[in-house]
Write an enzyme that holds these catalytic residues in place. Structure first.
Site, mmCIF file in Angstrom:
data_model
loop_
_atom_site.group_PDB
_atom_site.id
_atom_site.type_symbol
_atom_site.label_atom_id
_atom_site.label_comp_id
_atom_site.label_asym_id
_atom_site.label_seq_id
_atom_site.Cartn_x
_atom_site.Cartn_y
_atom_site.Cartn_z
ATOM 1 N N SER A 99 13.943 3.328 1.333
ATOM 2 C CA SER A 99 14.282 1.915 1.536
ATOM 3 C C SER A 99 13.167 1.169 2.254
ATOM 4 O O SER A 99 13.384 0.091 2.786
ATOM 5 C CB SER A 99 15.581 1.807 2.344
ATOM 6 O OG SER A 99 15.489 2.561 3.542
ATOM 7 N N SER A 100 11.960 1.720 2.284
ATOM 8 C CA SER A 100 10.855 1.101 3.020
ATOM 9 C C SER A 100 9.685 0.757 2.109
ATOM 10 O O SER A 100 9.495 1.358 1.052
ATOM 11 C CB SER A 100 10.368 2.031 4.133
ATOM 12 O OG SER A 100 9.707 3.151 3.586
ATOM 13 N N LYS A 101 8.932 -0.244 2.524
ATOM 14 C CA LYS A 101 7.685 -0.630 1.875
ATOM 15 C C LYS A 101 6.640 -0.846 2.957
ATOM 16 O O LYS A 101 6.974 -1.268 4.064
ATOM 17 C CB LYS A 101 7.862 -1.919 1.065
ATOM 18 C CG LYS A 101 8.871 -1.810 -0.078
ATOM 19 C CD LYS A 101 9.070 -3.152 -0.762
ATOM 20 C CE LYS A 101 10.126 -3.061 -1.852
ATOM 21 N NZ LYS A 101 10.392 -4.381 -2.499
ATOM 22 N N VAL A 102 5.395 -0.556 2.636
ATOM 23 C CA VAL A 102 4.310 -0.746 3.600
ATOM 24 C C VAL A 102 3.303 -1.723 3.008
ATOM 25 O O VAL A 102 2.856 -1.561 1.870
ATOM 26 C CB VAL A 102 3.607 0.588 3.936
ATOM 27 C CG1 VAL A 102 2.512 0.354 4.968
ATOM 28 C CG2 VAL A 102 4.609 1.606 4.456
ATOM 29 N N LYS A 104 5.256 -1.822 8.141
ATOM 30 C CA LYS A 104 6.311 -1.115 7.413
ATOM 31 C C LYS A 104 7.581 -1.966 7.485
ATOM 32 O O LYS A 104 8.043 -2.321 8.569
ATOM 33 C CB LYS A 104 6.567 0.271 7.998
ATOM 34 C CG LYS A 104 7.712 1.009 7.282
ATOM 35 C CD LYS A 104 7.964 2.387 7.855
ATOM 36 C CE LYS A 104 6.980 3.398 7.355
ATOM 37 N NZ LYS A 104 7.369 4.792 7.700
ATOM 38 N N ASP A 118 7.918 18.069 8.107
ATOM 39 C CA ASP A 118 7.602 17.562 6.764
ATOM 40 C C ASP A 118 6.118 17.221 6.673
ATOM 41 O O ASP A 118 5.739 16.184 6.142
ATOM 42 C CB ASP A 118 8.456 16.333 6.435
ATOM 43 C CG ASP A 118 8.322 15.914 4.965
ATOM 44 O OD1 ASP A 118 8.041 16.796 4.127
ATOM 45 O OD2 ASP A 118 8.484 14.711 4.669
ATOM 46 N N GLY A 175 8.670 3.986 -0.218
ATOM 47 C CA GLY A 175 9.439 5.223 -0.241
ATOM 48 C C GLY A 175 10.827 5.000 0.336
ATOM 49 O O GLY A 175 10.977 4.377 1.387
ATOM 50 N N ILE A 185 0.816 -1.223 0.000
ATOM 51 C CA ILE A 185 0.000 0.000 0.000
ATOM 52 C C ILE A 185 0.845 1.266 0.000
ATOM 53 O O ILE A 185 0.312 2.372 -0.018
ATOM 54 C CB ILE A 185 -0.965 0.020 1.203
ATOM 55 C CG1 ILE A 185 -0.217 -0.138 2.528
ATOM 56 C CG2 ILE A 185 -2.016 -1.048 1.054
ATOM 57 C CD1 ILE A 185 -1.112 -0.049 3.750
ATOM 58 N N GLY A 186 2.166 1.114 0.002
ATOM 59 C CA GLY A 186 3.027 2.301 -0.046
ATOM 60 C C GLY A 186 4.490 1.907 -0.100
ATOM 61 O O GLY A 186 4.873 0.799 0.270
#
Length: 529
Positions: A213-216, A230, A324, A211, A208-209
């Site tokens: 070095s991460s994925k969700v 995450k 941010d 960005g 679902i996301g």
């Protein structure tokens, strides 16, 4: 025609663009071979070079590599004019790939670049299909359909590809055309994979996301409870990135007990190779929600605005500046907005009103002027002064978007021009007139360039815009005056029957406020007789 490829630099700083995100830091060394390739004046040679360059890294997981790629594309576009080369297939493919790379960080910037590609290279079917694929991955199926229909009407070639893309879109497939690279399929689902966190198994439904070095992932546990996980690949992350994720865990752990507007962190696991964070799963983020509608209902806007203020007030009370804030950092959970992602948040000591960061990181359309201004120290490193008032500016930009459908500086497509406009006091922000004057006042007081003059979170929560102001309906006021007149006239007769009649009218009026109108008419006639 809006051009997004200008690559000038501000004095005393280098600017690298990540979609709408801006990282101001020492410039990357990308001047070697790319300049030699550009000097050939051949779009084919440039496209081949950039394609081979991308094979040396993964822009979806390596932010530095993404910056380098975008910088190389900008150099090509600045030397090879759009008007001269846009009918060349290699050039059109570069336009599309540039838009896709922009979309990795923020979809808003990608949208503008896809439009440029379709406008100038509309003869190629792949240009339209790429834009339709992007919109489809964002959940905008109607817009995706419209893009393909226009491409068919304009006779883009090959038409067979457009027809196949349209067929796959109508059948509900996530990928409009077959691809060998499964990683490029947006929104693909996993049916046979699972994640184990501290011995507890979770079945992956879909990504679902993503960005950096991460994925969700959206996951289910064995009790069929829905969560978000995450996943951070530490082998692909640098020390600063790793520290930012640990920072996020620390903030979430500490803050969630103080506010329902902070996303819940249920558990986490940290090893040398990865981080897992088990979190509350929302339906969608605010950015996606905003993009799916033309206008925002005034009640929704006010409700979500209070949610955002309460979340940010909580982090400020605990000495944290987010720095941010943007729609993508708020997720809708059970019809309420919750704040997520504290990766670059900073602590401010109780005896301080601001801190100075070693680099300027944020999303440009929501970045406050004081975070952009260069406060270079003796070491020559660009620094940025941030404070809680910076978060107020960012919130004001979000509310502006919810009010007018765009951010205050979104119409300025050149990134450097936008930077200057944000910090320039003589550049007036446009505030079109709206019926809600309290809302207009909030927007103007949030978007004051001088942070000392900018409104505080506490004052925003106490602003008349959020106050309930019940008013008696005009009909009720009319009824009240009519009742007084009738009673006075009956009492003036000074007879027992008149007084009894006045009492009856009074009772009848009270009943009229409680009984439905058609029932009341029948009941009233019986009562008076």
């Amino acid at each position: 025609m809006r051009m997004l490829f200008t690559n000038r630099s501000l004095p005393a700083m280098a600017v690298v663009c990540l979609g709408e995100s801006i990282l101001i830091s020492p410039p990357l060394d990308t001047t070697g071979n790319i300049n030699q390739i550009i000097s050939s004046n051949s779009p084919e040679a440039c496209y081949t070079y950039l394609t081979n360059l991308e094979k040396t890294g993964d822009p979806r997981t390596d932010a530095t590599f993404l910056c380098r790629l975008l910088d190389c594309y900008s150099k090509v576009f600045s030397k090879l004019p759009l008007a001269r080369h846009s009918k060349t297939e290699s050039y059109a493919r570069m336009l599309i790939r540039y838009a896709e790379l922009k979309g990795i960080e923020d979809p808003d910037d990608a949208e503008d670049n896809f439009i440029i590609a379709r406008t100038n290279s509309k003869a190629f079917a792949f240009v339209h299909i790429a834009h339709a694929q992007f919109e489809h991955s964002q959940g905008n199926t109607k817009k995706s359909t419209c893009i393909l229909q226009k491409a068919l009407a304009s006779n883009a070639k090959p038409v067979e590809h457009l027809q196949m893309a349209m067929k796959n879109l109508k059948s509900g497939k996530s990928q409009l055309l077959p691809t060998e690279d499964k990683e490029d399929i947006a929104g693909y689902a996993f049916t046979n994979e699972s994640i184990t966190i501290k011995g507890r198994q979770f079945f992956i439904l879909k990504m679902i996301g993503r960005g950096g070095s991460s994925k969700v992932y959206q996951v289910l546990d064995q009790k069929k409870q829905l969560y978000a996980v995450k996943y951070v690949n530490l082998e692909e992350a640098d020390a600063q990135t790793i520290e930012s994720y640990k920072n996020e865990i620390e903030h979430l752990n500490h803050l969630q007990q103080y506010s329902d507007q902070i996303i819940k962190l249920y558990d986490y696991e940290i090893t040398d190779g990865y981080i897992y964070m088990l979190m509350e799963c929302g339906s969608l983020d605010l950015n996606t929600w905003l993009r799916s509608r033309k206008t925002v209902n005034s009640l929704d806007r006010k409700f979500y605005w209070r949610n955002m203020l309460e979340a940010v007030q909580t982090i400020h009370k605990h000495g944290i500046v987010h720095s941010d804030l943007k729609p993508a950092n708020f997720v809708i959970v059970n019809a309420s907005l919750k704040l997520i992602d504290f990766g670059i948040a900073n602590h401010i000591q109780p005896d301080m009103t601001s801190v100075v960061k070693d680099s300027q990181v944020g999303t440009l359309n929501y970045m406050p002027p004081e975070a952009i201004k260069d406060t270079t120290s003796k070491s020559g490193k660009p620094k940025s002064k941030i404070s809680p008032k910076g978060d107020v500016w960012s919130l004001g930009c979000i509310l502006y978007c919810m009010t007018y459908g765009k951010t205050p500086f979104q119409h300025i497509t050149n990134q450097i021009t936008k930077l200057h406009a944000i910090i320039d006091p003589s550049h007036e922000i446009d505030f079109p007139d709206i019926p809600e004057k309290d809302l207009l006042d909030v927007l103007k007081r949030c978007l004051i360039r001088n942070p000392k003059e900018r409104i505080s979170i506490a004052d925003l929560l106490d602003h008349p815009y959020l106050r309930l102001q019940p008013q008696k309906p005009p009909e009720q006021e009319t009824c009240n005056s009519d009742l007084k007149r009738i009673l006075n006239e009956l009492a003036a007769l000074e007879s027992p029957n008149s007084i009894a009649r006045a009492a009856s009218v009074s009772i009848l009026f009270t009943l009229s406020l409680l009984v439905p109108c058609d029932h009341f008419q029948i009941f009233g006639c019986i009562f008076l007789v």
